[in-house]
Design a protein around this motif. Structure first.
Motif, PDB file in Angstrom:
ATOM      1  N   HIS A 587       0.832  -1.204   0.000  1.00 39.69           N
ATOM      2  CA  HIS A 587       0.000   0.000   0.000  1.00 39.69           C
ATOM      3  C   HIS A 587       0.868   1.256   0.000  1.00 39.69           C
ATOM      4  O   HIS A 587       0.593   2.219  -0.742  1.00 39.69           O
ATOM      5  CB  HIS A 587      -0.903  -0.029   1.244  1.00 39.69           C
ATOM      6  N   ARG A 588       1.948   1.255   0.790  1.00 40.80           N
ATOM      7  CA  ARG A 588       2.836   2.426   0.858  1.00 40.80           C
ATOM      8  C   ARG A 588       3.508   2.674  -0.490  1.00 40.80           C
ATOM      9  O   ARG A 588       3.589   3.817  -0.960  1.00 40.80           O
ATOM     10  CB  ARG A 588       3.875   2.220   1.943  1.00 40.80           C
ATOM     11  N   ARG A 591       1.088   4.116  -2.973  1.00 38.65           N
ATOM     12  CA  ARG A 591       0.856   5.540  -2.711  1.00 38.65           C
ATOM     13  C   ARG A 591       2.003   6.376  -3.260  1.00 38.65           C
ATOM     14  O   ARG A 591       1.791   7.436  -3.849  1.00 38.65           O
ATOM     15  CB  ARG A 591       0.712   5.800  -1.207  1.00 38.65           C
ATOM     16  N   GLN A 596      -3.944   5.245  -5.116  1.00 34.28           N
ATOM     17  CA  GLN A 596      -4.620   5.459  -3.832  1.00 34.28           C
ATOM     18  C   GLN A 596      -5.617   4.326  -3.561  1.00 34.28           C
ATOM     19  O   GLN A 596      -6.827   4.551  -3.452  1.00 34.28           O
ATOM     20  CB  GLN A 596      -5.346   6.809  -3.835  1.00 34.28           C
TER      21      GLN A 596
END
Length: 625
Positions: A587-588, A591, A596
């Motif tokens: 997820h990081r 991003r 998103q």
């Protein structure tokens, strides 16, 4: 001195394993502990003679040894009582390590060694023997183990140096300690206080007819009552001592009423309770040492049931420590590689062995209280039993699968397993079991997030596949079967907050004042409040908002996984609970690449793309199911 050969019959060994030791088995362990203490004392004398740096104010320990021998001949029961005092054997272990270069402390070695003189003087006074012996004094304070502490009032007689010598004289029943120009009288009843003297308090319980008795020293004085370096006295006030008396009396009544068989074991195993400062709002800080058989260090709990549970917990460590002085249950592999549901850090096999046996006892204790007529206690017991029983069973399973156990150790923990697994079918309130299961999963998921790291190549492959899918490039997902599994972090981060677990526990079990509960609620996030109230869907939405504001928040990631899994179980929440570090790292990176994705959308996509992703185990040397 007399030496002995010790054997532990298999029936006694198996009784310890299954929790049915009884006083006779404890006495077998105590006899071996006495011999061990004598062997360590002899080793201290031998080592001291080889080290010229031990010379100082007290240059010879033979006078103390000879005095102990006189006590043995005239009053052997007195010598047994002094040598059995936990902080005597604790001192012996610390001092021998210091002599052998395994510990370093700022205190002069002669003062450590000179504590043997204090031990011998205490034994002689108790035996009614004449004695004149020099003993070490720290800041004008002299400790006589099992009796009390003498201190010099401030003034002309106070010592000029931190360490000095004092003189102990006893004759015809009159005993005094000379500290410079100050003479302190040892009272006939040494448990009492006089000017210059603090007596070692004793708490007696179980005075009702037919009730098992228990007598404990409340030791806030002995310099070796801690686990490491010598400590100065930390005298608790009369009000606090009375509070300890009250809590201990009520706790002992609970043990005698609900676990009468274990009451005899605890009565034979426990000698001293060392008060500790409070650790936190709801936590009870406690400890024990394999070198100090019979001593429990503990902060004062709110409730007698928490005190009773802690005594049971630490008595398990004490009994196991005594057993392991006789037989090896595991190898000495120091690598921290196990997940332990009672600790925030990875544990070596030695810690796992201790923890499984301790929480076997804790589970047994709370199970016995599930039938209490008191509603608060009944709900608390149901929560604590559920919180610890199933995780301890899983920890035991990991331990039994590990090659570090010896054959004897495997037999021992198979005995533990027979008892633990026989308790699986307890019928408990659904809201309690749900809350306790969430708290247990909260801890495990936090541990996985902190302690496990995913392979960077695996993360990069998942990120590239997600971006290709989002851009419409459909392709078969790359295989992950040969991808490296998660690895254990050598030095995990600092422990995380357990506030959410406290809130959930108090929401379903109660037992704290309304003002404290409102304080907990004020500190909690909206997601925590919803999860604690059982509103799992609302909790999921609240944690999603927290992650939108703080995308790397540990607490929000774990809370989101818990609420999602509780509201709508499936492959996505299962993956997030099992591999939170992998999902968060992916997820990081997404991003950072301008994507998103919602946390649940990402986890569901990963679990759908690679159904076996959640089954990939940590590195082979990491023992976590």
């Amino acid at each position: 001195m007399h030496w002995a050969h010790h054997e532990l019959p298999w029936d006694a060994f198996d009784a310890l394993a299954t929790g049915h030791a009884g006083p006779e088995v404890v006495r077998l362990l105590r006899r071996s502990e006495r011999s061990r203490t004598l062997l360590v004392l002899r080793a201290i004398l031998d080592e001291a003679e080889r080290h010229p740096e031990t010379e100082g104010e007290l240059t010879s320990l033979h006078a103390a040894w000879d005095l102990l021998d006189r006590v043995q001949r005239s009053a052997p029961g007195v010598l047994d009582a002094v040598l059995a005092y936990p902080h005597v054997s604790g001192w012996a272990g610390q001092t021998l390590r210091r002599l052998r270069g395994r510990a370093a402390e700022p205190y002069p070695l002669w003062a450590h060694l000179g504590h043997l003189n204090s031990i011998a003087a205490a034994a002689a006074i108790r035996a009614g023997l004449d004695v004149h012996l020099s003993v070490p004094a720290r800041d004008g304070i002299v400790s006589l183990p099992t009796l009390g502490t003498a201190y010099a009032p401030d003034g002309p007689g106070a010592p000029a140096a931190p360490w000095s010598l004092a003189e102990v004289r006893s004759s015809a029943g009159h005993s005094e300690i000379s500290l410079g120009r100050t003479a302190v009288l040892v009272p006939d009843d040494p448990t009492g206080d006089l000017p210059g003297w603090w007596g070692l308090r004793r708490v007696d319980m179980g005075m009702r007819p037919g009730q098992q008795s228990l007598s404990l020293y409340l030791d806030d004085l002995d310099p070796y009552r801690g686990l490491n370096s010598p400590l100065p006295p930390d005298r608790i006030g009369t009000v606090q001592a009375r509070r300890w008396q009250h809590l201990l009396t009520e706790a002992w009544e609970i043990v005698c009423a609900r676990l009468p068989e274990q009451a005899g074991t605890l009565s034979a195993a426990l000698d001293a309770l060392v008060p500790l400062p409070p650790l936190g709002r709801f936590l009870v800080s406690s400890a024990s040492s394999g070198e100090a058989f019979g001593a429990v260090l503990m902060s004062q709990p709110r409730d007698p049931d928490a005190l009773a549970a802690t005594l049971v917990h630490e008595s398990q460590h004490i009994l196991l420590g005594g057993l392991m002085h006789l037989v090896a249950l595991h190898d000495n592999d120091p690598e921290p590689r196990f997940y332990a549901p009672w600790r925030d850090d990875p544990r070596p096999v030695s810690g796992m062995v201790q923890g499984v046996y301790a929480f076997f006892g804790v589970s047994r204790f709370w199970r016995a209280l599930v039938g209490s007529p008191d509603e608060r206690l009944r709900r608390t017991a149901a929560f604590e039993y559920t919180r610890w029983h199933a995780p301890t069973c899983r920890a035991l399973d990991a331990l039994l699968k590990d090659p570090a156990l010896t054959d004897t150790g495997r037999r021992f923990f198979e005995g533990v397993g027979i008892q633990l697994l026989s308790w699986r079918d307890e019928s408990l309130p659904a809201d309690i079991t749900m809350a306790a299961t969430i708290v247990a999963k909260d801890h495990e998921t936090h541990w996985r997030l902190h302690s496990l790291r995913s392979d960077p190549e695996l993360v990069d492959r998942i990120v590239r596949t997600f971006r290709a899918d989002s851009e419409g490039f459909q392709e078969d997902p790359p295989g992950l079967g040969r991808s490296p599994a998660d690895s254990l972090v050598a030095e995990p981060n600092v422990p995380w907050s357990h506030m959410r677990a406290d809130l959930i526990r108090c929401s379903v079990a109660g037992g704290i004042p309304d003002t404290d509960f409102r304080t907990l609620q004020a500190e909690a996030s909206p997601g925590d409040l919803a999860l604690a109230a059982g509103h799992h869907a609302d909790g999921r939405h609240a944690y999603r908002a927290e992650l939108a504001a703080s995308p790397d928040s540990d607490s929000a990631w774990v809370g989101f996984a818990l609420a999602w899994a509780s509201a709508r179980p499936g492959p996505g929440p299962a993956l997030l609970l099992r591999r939170p570090a992998l999902v968060r790292t992916v997820h990081r990176q997404l991003r950072e690449a301008g994507e998103q994705p919602e946390p649940d959308v990402l986890a569901t996509w990963m679990a759908t793309r690679w159904p076996d992703l959640a089954s990939l185990q940590p590195c082979p040397r990491t023992a976590i199911a």
